[in-house]
Design a protein around this motif. Sequence first.
Motif, PDB file in Angstrom:
ATOM      1  N   TRP A  34       0.840  -1.217   0.000  1.00  0.00           N
ATOM      2  CA  TRP A  34       0.000   0.000   0.000  1.00  0.00           C
ATOM      3  C   TRP A  34       0.866   1.255   0.000  1.00  0.00           C
ATOM      4  O   TRP A  34       0.589   2.234  -0.708  1.00  0.00           O
ATOM      5  CB  TRP A  34      -0.910  -0.046   1.228  1.00  0.00           C
ATOM      6  CG  TRP A  34      -1.711   1.219   1.410  1.00  0.00           C
ATOM      7  CD1 TRP A  34      -2.625   1.757   0.571  1.00  0.00           C
ATOM      8  CD2 TRP A  34      -1.617   2.102   2.515  1.00  0.00           C
ATOM      9  NE1 TRP A  34      -3.142   2.912   1.058  1.00  0.00           N
ATOM     10  CE2 TRP A  34      -2.535   3.160   2.276  1.00  0.00           C
ATOM     11  CE3 TRP A  34      -0.862   2.101   3.700  1.00  0.00           C
ATOM     12  CZ2 TRP A  34      -2.697   4.216   3.179  1.00  0.00           C
ATOM     13  CZ3 TRP A  34      -1.048   3.143   4.584  1.00  0.00           C
ATOM     14  CH2 TRP A  34      -1.950   4.185   4.329  1.00  0.00           C
ATOM     15  N   ARG A  39       0.025   5.167  -1.289  1.00  0.00           N
ATOM     16  CA  ARG A  39      -1.079   5.171  -0.330  1.00  0.00           C
ATOM     17  C   ARG A  39      -2.448   5.396  -1.012  1.00  0.00           C
ATOM     18  O   ARG A  39      -3.284   6.153  -0.518  1.00  0.00           O
ATOM     19  CB  ARG A  39      -0.843   6.234   0.758  1.00  0.00           C
ATOM     20  CG  ARG A  39       0.458   6.034   1.522  1.00  0.00           C
ATOM     21  CD  ARG A  39       0.683   7.154   2.518  1.00  0.00           C
ATOM     22  NE  ARG A  39       1.953   7.009   3.199  1.00  0.00           N
ATOM     23  CZ  ARG A  39       2.152   6.326   4.321  1.00  0.00           C
ATOM     24  NH1 ARG A  39       1.143   5.712   4.885  1.00  0.00           N
ATOM     25  NH2 ARG A  39       3.362   6.257   4.860  1.00  0.00           N
ATOM     26  N   LYS A  40      -2.614   4.719  -2.157  1.00  0.00           N
ATOM     27  CA  LYS A  40      -3.896   4.843  -2.854  1.00  0.00           C
ATOM     28  C   LYS A  40      -4.988   4.103  -2.070  1.00  0.00           C
ATOM     29  O   LYS A  40      -4.759   3.026  -1.520  1.00  0.00           O
ATOM     30  CB  LYS A  40      -3.792   4.248  -4.249  1.00  0.00           C
ATOM     31  CG  LYS A  40      -2.896   5.044  -5.188  1.00  0.00           C
ATOM     32  CD  LYS A  40      -2.864   4.382  -6.559  1.00  0.00           C
ATOM     33  CE  LYS A  40      -1.964   5.136  -7.521  1.00  0.00           C
ATOM     34  NZ  LYS A  40      -1.919   4.494  -8.857  1.00  0.00           N
ATOM     35  N   LYS A  41      -6.177   4.708  -2.103  1.00  0.00           N
ATOM     36  CA  LYS A  41      -7.299   4.110  -1.366  1.00  0.00           C
ATOM     37  C   LYS A  41      -7.718   2.772  -1.991  1.00  0.00           C
ATOM     38  O   LYS A  41      -8.052   1.817  -1.279  1.00  0.00           O
ATOM     39  CB  LYS A  41      -8.466   5.084  -1.349  1.00  0.00           C
ATOM     40  CG  LYS A  41      -9.635   4.590  -0.497  1.00  0.00           C
ATOM     41  CD  LYS A  41     -10.803   5.567  -0.517  1.00  0.00           C
ATOM     42  CE  LYS A  41     -10.432   6.871   0.198  1.00  0.00           C
ATOM     43  NZ  LYS A  41     -11.588   7.796   0.315  1.00  0.00           N
ATOM     44  N   SER A  42      -7.685   2.698  -3.359  1.00  0.00           N
ATOM     45  CA  SER A  42      -8.099   1.447  -4.019  1.00  0.00           C
ATOM     46  C   SER A  42      -7.164   0.294  -3.646  1.00  0.00           C
ATOM     47  O   SER A  42      -7.599  -0.845  -3.433  1.00  0.00           O
ATOM     48  CB  SER A  42      -8.115   1.639  -5.542  1.00  0.00           C
ATOM     49  OG  SER A  42      -6.823   2.009  -6.017  1.00  0.00           O
ATOM     50  N   ALA A  44      -5.465   0.101  -0.909  1.00  0.00           N
ATOM     51  CA  ALA A  44      -5.735  -0.244   0.496  1.00  0.00           C
ATOM     52  C   ALA A  44      -6.881  -1.238   0.602  1.00  0.00           C
ATOM     53  O   ALA A  44      -6.824  -2.202   1.374  1.00  0.00           O
ATOM     54  CB  ALA A  44      -6.047   1.028   1.289  1.00  0.00           C
ATOM     55  N   TRP A  45      -7.935  -1.006  -0.206  1.00  0.00           N
ATOM     56  CA  TRP A  45      -9.062  -1.942  -0.196  1.00  0.00           C
ATOM     57  C   TRP A  45      -8.642  -3.337  -0.710  1.00  0.00           C
ATOM     58  O   TRP A  45      -9.036  -4.352  -0.150  1.00  0.00           O
ATOM     59  CB  TRP A  45     -10.211  -1.407  -1.056  1.00  0.00           C
ATOM     60  CG  TRP A  45     -11.003  -0.343  -0.377  1.00  0.00           C
ATOM     61  CD1 TRP A  45     -11.004   0.988  -0.638  1.00  0.00           C
ATOM     62  CD2 TRP A  45     -11.913  -0.557   0.693  1.00  0.00           C
ATOM     63  NE1 TRP A  45     -11.849   1.669   0.189  1.00  0.00           N
ATOM     64  CE2 TRP A  45     -12.441   0.718   1.040  1.00  0.00           C
ATOM     65  CE3 TRP A  45     -12.335  -1.662   1.434  1.00  0.00           C
ATOM     66  CZ2 TRP A  45     -13.355   0.900   2.063  1.00  0.00           C
ATOM     67  CZ3 TRP A  45     -13.262  -1.483   2.427  1.00  0.00           C
ATOM     68  CH2 TRP A  45     -13.763  -0.214   2.751  1.00  0.00           C
TER      69      TRP A  45
END
Length: 727
Positions: A34, A39-42, A44-45
Amino acid sequence: MIDFSEWRLGWSWPVLLVVIAVMAICLRLCILTWIRSGRKKSIAWLEALRFIIVGLILFTLANPERIELIERDSEPEILLLADASGSMNTRDVKDSNGTIITRSDWVKSSFAQPWRTELEKTAIVSELPFSSASGSEATDLSLPLKEGLDRVSNLKAALYFTDGDLNTGPSPLSLAGRCRTAGVPTYVVRVGKDKPLPDLVLEDFTAPSFALLDERLTISYRISNAFPERIETTLELMGNDEQVAIKPIIIQGGEEVSGTMSWLPTMKGDMRLRAVVKEHTGESILENNTRKLETRIESKVLKALIVDSFPRWEYRFLRNALERDPRVDMNCILLHPGMNPGNGRGYLREFPGSPEELAPYDVVFIGDIGLEEGELSEDDCEALANLVRLQASGVIFLPGRRGRQTSLAESPLGDLIPVTFDPTKPRGVGTSNSSAITLTKKGRNHWLTTLRGAGEPDVRFWERLPGFHWSAAALKSRPGSEVLAVHSIFRNEWGRMPVLAIRYVGAGKTLYLGSDSAWRWRRGVEDKYHYRFWSQIARWMAHGRHLSEGDGMKVIHSPERPKTGENVYLRCIVLDKDGFPLKDGPVESMIEHPGGENERIFYEPAPEGEGVFLATFRTRQSGPIKIRTEVTKADRFLETNLQAESNGLERLGRPARTGDLRELARLTGGKYGLAENLESIVQAIAALPAPGPLERIHRLRTDLYWGLFLCALLAIYWTGRKFAGMI
């Protein structure tokens, strides 16, 4: 085990620590991925989903199980498995009064004792007699236990009463795992002594189902000696309650002997045969000293054909002997190469030109002729080979000094000749002094060589027969042939040279006699040996063709006296309405088994030739079997009677066994004991607690929907990686 009420996991604490370490490493890798992605949100998911999937897979590998408890809705039941096989009739058990009774009677008396009432206080007690699927002639120890586990939903315990004589079916140990899972302990009471009773037993006694008049009837026997010492006794053969033969028997302690006896019937009709072993002092069971059979003696006119080149002495005396036999219809062919064929009473002008013309002959004598113009053709040899293989006829090979039979080795008859000829000596070998026929061990015991109809008590008369100066040169016997006699002088790298040999081919038989001097046996005694020898062989050759016959139809069954559970092979030979071999069926038989069951079987055409159809069936139990064969297309019908014999698996006097049952009791938490230990075994069963509720286990790793759910999560994760631009 870690138990969470209805759910439980198959983890130990060391494994749990390893799983925690793996999850920590996975979490570390997810965080690093991540961070590297900015540190992309996608991402992280996606990494969160990966962490969850790894956790779920590890959770699945822990083999979580959900326990479902099912309350029993019936009363506990105890099964008493009582052996009802034939060996339980052995008389070697003492009752409470000290009287010696049979094993089965002891079991029956035990069931009437008060201990059964004690068991009935806490459970239903049921009896289940057993033997085997084929009846009391065998013992299958796994059969009743399997039936009890299948039928009884609340089985508390199973108690065997048996001598443990397992002789069919799988071992009862195959059910040990199932008993442990169901919580059913198995208890065993061994009934009977573990040592054989001192006894002489006629274990086996067989004879042909029918014989031709003037054909020697040969019976085979097997006798066992359960005494520790050597026993001298006699075996007596009775025909219609009259003694027809007797033989001295010597058996070493604890061993068996087998052999044959032969007898020449003098009257036709049904014959009751009875073999009796003389009673020996101290025998425990006298009933097994006697066995009975039924056979029939029939008078048939046999068709014989002699084929030769020149009227040598053997041909002349053989022809005269068969012509004088009132029960032989003889034809002969004297081919006379380079001249006209011989003619006269009984002569044929040429070899039968078609299979239909050859089919009536029961036995064919092939003399000093070969594969050549003016003698036999390839088609003639093929017809002779099919006559033996398909229609159960016999061919006798009588080579001569012209050496013509060596050419038959490359013909369709080659595989039927019982010996392999020496190609370097086609005209045979000779000696200036006469040589003798020396019987082999097989020959000394074969009824073809025991000419007792000639008044000889044994086979020693062969040593007194006039010798011979010439014989065909045979290297060795063919595989599957039986050598009955060898040359007294000549030998080679294979051993002594065969002179008399027989061979079974398809449904028929062949015989080889390497000397052309059997006629010399008439010196000083006329027909005493020569006629009896050839008459006996002709009837032996024709035996199979006359097992069951009617108008235009024959049914040959093999074996003649099948054992219980043995396959019976049927060969049906049928002519159509015009008297020619039937080209196609249908041919069918209705089999009526001894128990009253009916079975319909259909025949298939034999691939080797027309007019012959083959079928098979399996005997189910001992007793008379009726075979009704019908060919509607040819308007033929024939009824055949067959006797199925007991397979001899159940025998009186055998020792009781332990083996698998002792181990079964140990593995299932039961108890094993002797008849005198019955009371302690009953107390152990009475002390058993009532069976608890049944457990049904649902494993997550075997659940289809859980597997599909994990696959769906993996598909979502890898698809998300592609959309996020990750490799």
